[in-house]
Design an enzyme around this catalytic site. Structure first.
Site, PDB file in Angstrom:
ATOM      1  N   ASN A 109      62.747  29.463  54.012  1.00  0.00           N
ATOM      2  CA  ASN A 109      62.812  28.269  54.370  1.00  0.00           C
ATOM      3  C   ASN A 109      63.129  27.675  54.342  1.00  0.00           C
ATOM      4  O   ASN A 109      62.378  26.918  54.102  1.00  0.00           O
ATOM      5  CB  ASN A 109      61.843  29.206  56.171  1.00  0.00           C
ATOM      6  CG  ASN A 109      61.584  30.793  56.166  1.00  0.00           C
ATOM      7  OD1 ASN A 109      62.321  31.473  55.656  1.00  0.00           O
ATOM      8  ND2 ASN A 109      60.499  30.790  57.044  1.00  0.00           N
ATOM      9  N   HIS A 126      64.192  27.007  48.685  1.00  0.00           N
ATOM     10  CA  HIS A 126      65.881  26.807  48.926  1.00  0.00           C
ATOM     11  C   HIS A 126      66.435  25.964  49.063  1.00  0.00           C
ATOM     12  O   HIS A 126      67.623  25.544  50.052  1.00  0.00           O
ATOM     13  CB  HIS A 126      66.488  28.502  50.221  1.00  0.00           C
ATOM     14  CG  HIS A 126      66.134  29.695  48.817  1.00  0.00           C
ATOM     15  ND1 HIS A 126      66.475  30.783  50.105  1.00  0.00           N
ATOM     16  CD2 HIS A 126      66.077  29.750  47.478  1.00  0.00           C
ATOM     17  CE1 HIS A 126      65.829  31.940  48.179  1.00  0.00           C
ATOM     18  NE2 HIS A 126      66.354  30.697  47.715  1.00  0.00           N
ATOM     19  N   THR A 195      60.526  39.145  55.195  1.00  0.00           N
ATOM     20  CA  THR A 195      61.936  38.446  53.774  1.00  0.00           C
ATOM     21  C   THR A 195      62.294  40.004  54.385  1.00  0.00           C
ATOM     22  O   THR A 195      61.722  41.159  53.440  1.00  0.00           O
ATOM     23  CB  THR A 195      61.467  37.339  52.453  1.00  0.00           C
ATOM     24  OG1 THR A 195      63.193  38.029  51.558  1.00  0.00           O
ATOM     25  CG2 THR A 195      60.244  38.235  51.964  1.00  0.00           C
ATOM     26  N   SER A 196      63.555  39.837  53.177  1.00  0.00           N
ATOM     27  CA  SER A 196      63.889  41.048  53.296  1.00  0.00           C
ATOM     28  C   SER A 196      64.015  41.837  51.654  1.00  0.00           C
ATOM     29  O   SER A 196      64.827  43.064  51.683  1.00  0.00           O
ATOM     30  CB  SER A 196      65.758  40.974  53.628  1.00  0.00           C
ATOM     31  OG  SER A 196      66.066  39.650  53.020  1.00  0.00           O
TER      32      SER A 196
HETATM   33  C1  BJW Z   1      60.516  40.039  60.254  1.00  0.00           C
HETATM   34  C2  BJW Z   1      60.340  39.896  61.569  1.00  0.00           C
HETATM   35  C3  BJW Z   1      58.858  39.607  62.688  1.00  0.00           C
HETATM   36  C4  BJW Z   1      62.369  39.634  60.996  1.00  0.00           C
HETATM   37  N1  BJW Z   1      58.287  39.149  61.141  1.00  0.00           N
HETATM   38  N2  BJW Z   1      59.297  40.291  59.229  1.00  0.00           N
HETATM   39  C5  BJW Z   1      69.628  39.546  40.278  1.00  0.00           C
HETATM   40  C6  BJW Z   1      69.139  40.200  40.660  1.00  0.00           C
HETATM   41  C7  BJW Z   1      70.714  40.734  41.947  1.00  0.00           C
HETATM   42  C8  BJW Z   1      71.432  39.507  42.003  1.00  0.00           C
HETATM   43  C9  BJW Z   1      70.900  38.198  41.656  1.00  0.00           C
HETATM   44  C10 BJW Z   1      69.790  37.807  40.287  1.00  0.00           C
HETATM   45  N3  BJW Z   1      69.644  36.806  40.186  1.00  0.00           N
HETATM   46  C11 BJW Z   1      70.083  35.974  41.486  1.00  0.00           C
HETATM   47  C12 BJW Z   1      71.647  36.385  41.894  1.00  0.00           C
HETATM   48  C13 BJW Z   1      72.461  36.051  42.414  1.00  0.00           C
HETATM   49  C14 BJW Z   1      72.112  35.767  43.941  1.00  0.00           C
HETATM   50  C15 BJW Z   1      71.323  37.133  44.786  1.00  0.00           C
HETATM   51  O1  BJW Z   1      70.144  36.639  44.726  1.00  0.00           O
HETATM   52  N4  BJW Z   1      71.835  38.005  45.516  1.00  0.00           N
HETATM   53  C16 BJW Z   1      71.470  38.690  45.681  1.00  0.00           C
HETATM   54  C17 BJW Z   1      71.852  38.653  47.949  1.00  0.00           C
HETATM   55  C18 BJW Z   1      71.643  40.292  45.352  1.00  0.00           C
HETATM   56  N5  BJW Z   1      70.666  34.562  43.937  1.00  0.00           N
HETATM   57  C19 BJW Z   1      70.790  33.472  43.577  1.00  0.00           C
HETATM   58  O2  BJW Z   1      72.743  33.216  43.386  1.00  0.00           O
HETATM   59  C20 BJW Z   1      69.926  32.419  43.766  1.00  0.00           C
HETATM   60  N6  BJW Z   1      70.237  31.464  42.301  1.00  0.00           N
HETATM   61  C21 BJW Z   1      70.403  32.052  41.054  1.00  0.00           C
HETATM   62  O3  BJW Z   1      69.623  32.947  40.680  1.00  0.00           O
HETATM   63  O4  BJW Z   1      71.267  30.841  40.463  1.00  0.00           O
HETATM   64  C22 BJW Z   1      70.461  31.119  38.705  1.00  0.00           C
HETATM   65  C23 BJW Z   1      71.656  29.769  38.033  1.00  0.00           C
HETATM   66  C24 BJW Z   1      70.617  29.336  37.025  1.00  0.00           C
HETATM   67  C25 BJW Z   1      71.216  28.305  35.994  1.00  0.00           C
HETATM   68  C26 BJW Z   1      72.375  27.977  37.220  1.00  0.00           C
HETATM   69  C27 BJW Z   1      72.815  28.381  37.671  1.00  0.00           C
HETATM   70  C28 BJW Z   1      72.586  29.225  38.931  1.00  0.00           C
HETATM   71  C29 BJW Z   1      70.362  31.734  44.992  1.00  0.00           C
HETATM   72  C30 BJW Z   1      69.744  31.565  45.972  1.00  0.00           C
HETATM   73  C31 BJW Z   1      70.041  30.990  46.918  1.00  0.00           C
HETATM   74  C32 BJW Z   1      69.435  31.392  48.385  1.00  0.00           C
HETATM   75  N7  BJW Z   1      70.089  30.950  49.869  1.00  0.00           N
HETATM   76  C33 BJW Z   1      69.891  31.146  51.184  1.00  0.00           C
HETATM   77  C34 BJW Z   1      70.901  30.562  52.027  1.00  0.00           C
HETATM   78  C35 BJW Z   1      70.167  28.695  52.342  1.00  0.00           C
HETATM   79  C36 BJW Z   1      70.516  28.054  53.196  1.00  0.00           C
HETATM   80  C37 BJW Z   1      70.698  28.442  54.336  1.00  0.00           C
HETATM   81  O5  BJW Z   1      69.947  29.558  54.817  1.00  0.00           O
HETATM   82  O6  BJW Z   1      72.053  28.754  55.095  1.00  0.00           O
HETATM   83  O7  BJW Z   1      69.235  31.290  51.511  1.00  0.00           O
HETATM   84  S1  BJW Z   1      70.539  33.111  50.476  1.00  0.00           S
HETATM   85  C38 BJW Z   1      69.844  32.900  52.018  1.00  0.00           C
HETATM   86  O8  BJW Z   1      69.009  34.728  51.458  1.00  0.00           O
HETATM   87  C39 BJW Z   1      68.719  32.190  52.218  1.00  0.00           C
HETATM   88  C40 BJW Z   1      67.572  33.140  53.220  1.00  0.00           C
HETATM   89  O9  BJW Z   1      66.181  32.424  52.338  1.00  0.00           O
HETATM   90  C41 BJW Z   1      67.352  34.000  51.740  1.00  0.00           C
HETATM   91  C42 BJW Z   1      66.637  35.373  52.163  1.00  0.00           C
HETATM   92  O10 BJW Z   1      66.650  36.191  53.464  1.00  0.00           O
HETATM   93  P1  BJW Z   1      65.672  36.156  53.940  1.00  0.00           P
HETATM   94  O11 BJW Z   1      64.607  34.884  54.277  1.00  0.00           O
HETATM   95  O12 BJW Z   1      64.267  37.417  52.961  1.00  0.00           O
HETATM   96  O13 BJW Z   1      66.021  36.844  55.348  1.00  0.00           O
HETATM   97  P2  BJW Z   1      66.972  37.413  55.857  1.00  0.00           P
HETATM   98  O14 BJW Z   1      67.358  37.449  57.085  1.00  0.00           O
HETATM   99  O15 BJW Z   1      67.649  38.690  54.309  1.00  0.00           O
HETATM  100  O16 BJW Z   1      65.592  38.811  56.159  1.00  0.00           O
HETATM  101  C43 BJW Z   1      64.801  38.662  57.361  1.00  0.00           C
HETATM  102  C44 BJW Z   1      63.337  39.565  57.190  1.00  0.00           C
HETATM  103  O17 BJW Z   1      62.634  39.224  58.510  1.00  0.00           O
HETATM  104  C45 BJW Z   1      64.081  41.385  57.650  1.00  0.00           C
HETATM  105  O18 BJW Z   1      63.697  41.957  56.723  1.00  0.00           O
HETATM  106  C46 BJW Z   1      63.066  41.278  59.633  1.00  0.00           C
HETATM  107  O19 BJW Z   1      63.339  42.773  59.113  1.00  0.00           O
HETATM  108  C47 BJW Z   1      62.555  40.557  59.311  1.00  0.00           C
HETATM  109  N8  BJW Z   1      61.836  40.369  60.013  1.00  0.00           N
HETATM  110  N9  BJW Z   1      61.802  39.177  62.585  1.00  0.00           N
HETATM  111  C48 BJW Z   1      58.133  39.919  60.276  1.00  0.00           C
HETATM  112  N10 BJW Z   1      59.089  38.851  63.935  1.00  0.00           N
END
Ligand code: BJW
Length: 256
Positions: A109, A126, A195-196
């Site tokens: 977060n 992040h 987290t998703s």
């Molecule tokens: C509740 C609730 C309640 C609701 N109680 N629950 C390996 C495999 C595949 C892909 C990759 C991999 N490695 C890397 C990648 C690429 C990419 C990636 O993962 N892509 C996938 C989408 C496939 N990753 C990256 O690019 C990362 N970088 C990287 O790997 O770099 C390599 C590198 C090395 C060296 C040089 C250069 C590069 C970086 C990832 C950065 C993510 N950033 C974000 C944006 C931050 C800024 C912003 O907020 O705008 O971070 S993306 C976004 O997703 C944000 C979040 O922190 C993150 C996770 O989301 P989160 O928290 O899970 O939220 P939601 O909305 O998805 O889910 C909420 C959940 O809560 C739901 O499940 C609900 O059910 C639940 N819920 N109410 C309990 N009351």
């Protein structure tokens, strides 16, 4: 959620654990009024895909729109207060630390609500919405004031100011990534909350912990790709489950 609904073996693992690591995501802040990442685009923003906005390419193409989006989210976060899930995690950290155990909180977060609840040494993998970084000098500014006067903003050095968050395709901050990996590989129990489990490397920490022999658990409103992997899955609201879990742990510890 009454104590009796927690699996007794999960409570027993928590009672015995020397090192507990927790990974949080946007679901933990949802009950504070911070939209989750995948629900973040409403109103004027509903025509956008968050996966497309949270990229360095989007900022390079349209710094005005991206700065506006992040500034709106920053202003919303500044109005939000920690909820019972944040407060329970902070209380748990204090309790475990007093017992000489370690508790590591890793968060995806960007809202700083864990810190507002009293959690310390939070590993922000992040970045933070409250900070902006000059693209020329890399200097980071924390900004808690009102809306920026115009978009995009520039620093005194003339560089564009970008939010100090980690976008898709960018590396995580080195220290934070190292600390998170260490905690995942070293803990006895790893819990993923709100987290998703879609975004890597964060989603991989649970697998790392499991591979190192930790007991794993997930607390989430909806099932995720991790649900089938974890030892214990608790479906529901973090703000309901976390306070009950901390009470159950305190009771279990007291009755030793
Ligand atoms: C509740 C609730 C309640 C609701 N109680 N629950 C390996 C495999 C595949 C892909 C990759 C991999 N490695 C890397 C990648 C690429 C990419 C990636 O993962 N892509 C996938 C989408 C496939 N990753 C990256 O690019 C990362 N970088 C990287 O790997 O770099 C390599 C590198 C090395 C060296 C040089 C250069 C590069 C970086 C990832 C950065 C993510 N950033 C974000 C944006 C931050 C800024 C912003 O907020 O705008 O971070 S993306 C976004 O997703 C944000 C979040 O922190 C993150 C996770 O989301 P989160 O928290 O899970 O939220 P939601 O909305 O998805 O889910 C909420 C959940 O809560 C739901 O499940 C609900 O059910 C639940 N819920 N109410 C309990 N009351």
């Amino acid at each position: 959620m009454p104590d009796s609904e927690f699996h007794p073996e999960f409570l027993s693992a928590l009672r015995e654990a020397r090192h507990i690591a927790v990974l949080t995501g946007a679901g933990v802040s949802a009950e504070s009024g911070v939209p989750t990442f995948r629900d973040a685009l409403t109103g004027l923003w509903s025509k956008y895909d968050p996966m497309q906005l949270a990229t360095p390419e989007a900022f390079a193409r349209d710094p005005d729109t991206i700065s506006r989006w992040y500034d709106e989210r920053r202003l919303n976060v500044l109005k939000c207060k920690p909820n019972p899930a944040h407060l329970a995690l902070a209380q748990w950290q204090q309790m475990l630390t007093e017992q000489g155990r370690t508790f590591t909180l890793i968060t995806q977060n960007v809202d700083r609500l864990h810190q507002a609840a009293g959690s310390t040494s939070v590993i922000e993998i992040h970045g933070s919405l409250l900070e902006w970084r000059c693209q020329v000098t890399q200097r980071v500014f924390e900004y808690r004031g009102g809306a920026f006067p115009h978009y995009p903003m520039r620093s005194e050095a003339g560089g564009l100011l970008r939010p100090n968050v980690v976008w898709f395709g960018e590396a995580l901050p080195e220290d934070a990534a190292r600390a998170a990996e260490h905690a995942a590989g070293f803990c006895d129990v790893f819990i993923s909350i709100g987290t998703s489990a879609l975004v890597y490397p964060a989603a991989g920490y649970l697998h790392m912990a499991k591979a190192s022999g930790a007991i794993t658990a997930e607390i989430n409103r909806d099932p995720t790709p991790a649900t089938e992997t974890v030892d214990y899955s608790m479906l529901g609201r973090a703000g309901g489950i976390m306070p009950a879990l901390v009470v159950a742990c305190a009771a279990a510890q007291g009755s030793r």
